[in-house]
Design an enzyme around this catalytic site. Structure first.
Site, mmCIF file in Angstrom:
data_model
loop_
_atom_site.group_PDB
_atom_site.id
_atom_site.type_symbol
_atom_site.label_atom_id
_atom_site.label_comp_id
_atom_site.label_asym_id
_atom_site.label_seq_id
_atom_site.Cartn_x
_atom_site.Cartn_y
_atom_site.Cartn_z
ATOM 1 N N THR A 150 16.733 -48.037 36.050
ATOM 2 C CA THR A 150 15.560 -48.235 36.960
ATOM 3 C C THR A 150 14.640 -47.421 36.493
ATOM 4 O OG1 THR A 150 17.657 -48.514 38.694
ATOM 5 C CG2 THR A 150 15.411 -48.071 39.388
ATOM 6 N N ARG A 175 25.620 -59.149 43.254
ATOM 7 C CA ARG A 175 25.539 -57.545 43.666
ATOM 8 C C ARG A 175 24.033 -56.888 43.670
ATOM 9 N NH1 ARG A 175 23.466 -52.702 40.535
ATOM 10 N NH2 ARG A 175 24.767 -51.016 41.417
ATOM 11 N N VAL A 176 23.905 -56.411 44.720
ATOM 12 C CA VAL A 176 22.699 -55.833 44.864
ATOM 13 C C VAL A 176 22.835 -54.220 44.922
ATOM 14 C CG1 VAL A 176 20.710 -55.288 46.506
ATOM 15 C CG2 VAL A 176 21.669 -57.570 46.342
ATOM 16 N N THR A 217 17.521 -43.406 40.878
ATOM 17 C CA THR A 217 18.220 -44.096 39.884
ATOM 18 C C THR A 217 19.517 -43.689 39.352
ATOM 19 O OG1 THR A 217 17.883 -44.499 37.364
ATOM 20 C CG2 THR A 217 16.908 -42.510 38.203
ATOM 21 N N GLY A 218 20.485 -44.711 39.276
ATOM 22 C CA GLY A 218 21.708 -44.180 39.078
ATOM 23 C C GLY A 218 22.675 -45.226 39.648
#
Lengths: 330, 330
Positions: free
Chosen positions: B197, B225-226, B248-249
Site C-alpha cells: 500500500t 476481498r476489501v 500499510t499491512g
C-alpha cells in the site's frame, strides 16, 4: 468479594436491538402497523434471549435477532430492503465478536437471503473481514448459504418508495445540476430514505460482547454507495474492553465520525460511562457535522444505551429477567 | 504568547509518506532497485512539499504525493498494482480532511488511472463517502476522471507474482481443503503478497491535517476481498483534534483494530503523544492478534511517527526546511 461496580458479573446477560431510526412519528403510524413493528421487535428479542438464557454466546444471539428482522418485510434489511436507483436491492451487513475482535462483513450483495449469516461466515470461514459484490456472493454460495433470486427481496412498499424518490429527485434536478442537491439528501421529508438499518448487541453469560448490523442501504442510491453498516468501527463494533455498538442513521456521517469505535474509545480511554459516551457521539458529534441517526450499545455490566436524535427509533431490549421492552418514539 | 507546547504553530508544515511495509530485506535488494525506490519516494515527497511550501492545503499535498506513487510501477497502487486470483487489478483508495472530517473512498475499481483522485472526487463532488466497483467507476467517468483500459495496470513483475502465488496455493491446497490455509495467508515467505500500500499524511501552513492511502490489495485475492486502505478509521483517518494516519499491512488486522482511529483516540482521549500512540497500536495491538504492518502519522505540531513491525517499510518525510529523508529498512 468485590463490588459489582468493579467485577464483571459473568452470570449476567442482556440483548438490545434496533430496527432503524428516522422520521418515525406517532401521527403517521396506524395502530395496526405499530402493533406489527412491536411484534417483530419482540420476536427478534425473544430469538436472541432464548440463546442467551441457555448459556449460548452473544455472537449467536445477535445473529438470531438480526435474522428475524431481515426476514421481516417491515425493516430495511434482507426481505424488505429498499431499492437502488437501478431498481435493485443491494444489502450490507457486519458482525463482530468482542472477545476475539474477529469480524466479518459483506457489502452490495443481492442474492444472499440473510446477509448477516454471510457476514458471520466471512468471519468464521475465511481469512478475510470484508467481501463485496459478486465475490461475496460466490463465497456465500460455496459455503452453502441460502441463495435466493433477487425478486425475493421485493416489497410493494419499497418499490413505491423508489418511484417517489425518483420523482422528487427529478423535480429537484430540474432546478440544479449539482449531485449534492439530490432531494433524498436535502429534503427533511425524505429523511426516511436513508434509514431503516437493523442491529443487535448482546452480553452473554460468559461475559462476552457482540454486535451485528444489517441494512438495505439508502432508497434510490447510486454509484455503488456503501454506508456505515458494513464498516467495522463505523456502524458496527464490539470489544470486551469497552462495549458493543450497532448504529443506524445517515451512514456518511457515521463513517466520518467512526461512530461505533468512537463510543468504545470514549469508554475505554476517557473513562466515560456507556450512556455518556453514546450520547456524546450521537447527540453532539454526529449532529455537529449535519448528520442524524441513533445507536444501541451494551457494556460488560449489562448497561444499555439507545440514544437517537431523530423523531423515533425502533428499539428494544431484554435483560436476564426475560422481560421484553420495545419502544418506537421519543 | 504561549509556549510552543500548547500553541498550534500555523506556520509549520510537514509531509510523511509510506510505500508499503513487508519483508523488505537489504540482502534481497539490488543497489539499482534500492536507488529506484529512493528516487520515487523523493519525487513523491517533493510533489507534496511543493504544494505545502506555497501555502497549499494538506489535502492537495497528500493527493499529489500519492499520485506519484500510484503512477510508479514500483508500488502496489495504481500502475504496478498486484493481480487478483482472476488476473485483474482491483484497487482501493481513501482520503480524509482533518479540518472538516470530510472523507472519500473507492474500492474494487479497475479502470480509474488514479484511484486517489477518485476518492477525493467522491469526497468533494458527491454526498457519499464510499463507492465501490462499477458504480464508483461510473461516477468517476461522469466526473471526467482519467479512465484507462485495465491493461494499463499490468506489470510483468506483478503478473509473475500472481503465478507464483497460485502455484504455492496449489501445492498448499493439495494438502488441505480449508480456505484458511491458503499459503498467502500462512507462509511467512509469502508475506509480501499482502503488502505494498502507499500513503501520505500532511500538516499544512494553516494547521490542517490530511491523510490518503491507495492500494492494489493482496496478490491472488478472491471473493471481492476489501482491506483496510479504503476503510475510514481502519487504514485512513485524519482529525485536527488529534492526528492524521495512513496504514500499510495485513489489512484484516488493521480493520479489526480500527487502527487509524485508534491511534487518534489514544492521542485525543488518553493523552498519549503521537509516537507512543502509534507504537501502542502497531507494535502491540496488531501483533497481539497475529497481524503485522506499519503506519505513518503526523500531528498538528508536525510530530511524525513511522512505526512498523515488519522487516522494512518504504517511508520518508520532509519538514519545513525542505530536507527530504527516505528510509527502507529497520
Amino acid at each position: 468479594m468485590r463490588s459489582s461496580e468493579t467485577t464483571i458479573d459473568t452470570g449476567n446477560y442482556a440483548l438490545v436491538i434496533h430496527g432503524g431510526a428516522g422520521t418515525i412519528l406517532k401521527e403517521r403510524m396506524t395502530s395496526k402497523k405499530e402493533a406489527a413493528y412491536k411484534a417483530a421487535l419482540t420476536q427478534a428479542l425473544q430469538a436472541g434471549y432464548d440463546i442467551l438464557k441457555k448459556g449460548g454466546n452473544s455472537l449467536d444471539a445477535v445473529e438470531a435477532a438480526v435474522i428475524v428482522m431481515e426476514d421481516s418485510p417491515l425493516f430495511n434489511a434482507g426481505k424488505g430492503s429498499v431499492f437502488t436507483n437501478e431498481g435493485k436491492n443491494e444489502m450490507d451487513a457486519a458482525i463482530m465478536d468482542g472477545k476475539s475482535l474477529m469480524a466479518g462483513s459483506v457489502a452490495s450483495v443481492t442474492t444472499i437471503k440473510n446477509p448477516i449469516i454471510a457476514a458471520k461466515t466471512v468471519m468464521l470461514k475465511s481469512p478475510h473481514v470484508m467481501m463485496i459484490g459478486a465475490g461475496a456472493e460466490k463465497f456465500a454460495k460455496e459455503q452453502g448459504l441460502n441463495i435466493v433470486d433477487p425478486s425475493y427481496f421485493y416489497t410493494k412498499e419499497r418499490w413505491e418508495q423508489l418511484q417517489n424518490a425518483k420523482e422528487k429527485d427529478k423535480i429537484q434536478l430540474d432546478h440544479t445540476d449539482s449531485i449534492k442537491s439530490h432531494s433524498f439528501l436535502k429534503q427533511p421529508e425524505n429523511h426516511d430514505y436513508k434509514y431503516g438499518t437493523v442491529g443487535a448487541c448482546a452480553l452473554d453469560i460468559h461475559g462476552n460482547l457482540a454486535a451485528a448490523t444489517s441494512t438495505g442501504g439508502m432508497t434510490n442510491k447510486r454509484f455503488g454507495r456503501v454506508g456505515d453498516a458494513p464498516i467495522i468501527g463505523a456502524g458496527t463494533y464490539a470489544n470486551n474492553n469497552s462495549c458493543a455498538v450497532s448504529c443506524t442513521g445517515w451512514g456518511e456521517f457515521f463513517i466520518r465520525n467512526v461512530v461505533a469505535h468512537d463510543v468504545a474509545a470514549l469508554v475505554e480511554y476517557k473513562g466515560l460511562n456507556l450512556k455518556d459516551a453514546a450520547e456524546e457521539v450521537v447527540m453532539k458529534k454526529v449532529p455537529a457535522l449535519g448528520g442524524d441517526g441513533g445507536l444501541i450499545a451494551i457494556d460488560r455490566k449489562g448497561n444499555i444505551a439507545m440514544p437517537f436524535n431523530t423523531a423515533g427509533m425502533y428499539r428494544g431490549y431484554v435483560k436476564k429477567d426475560g422481560q421484553i421492552v420495545v419502544e418506537i418514539y421519543k
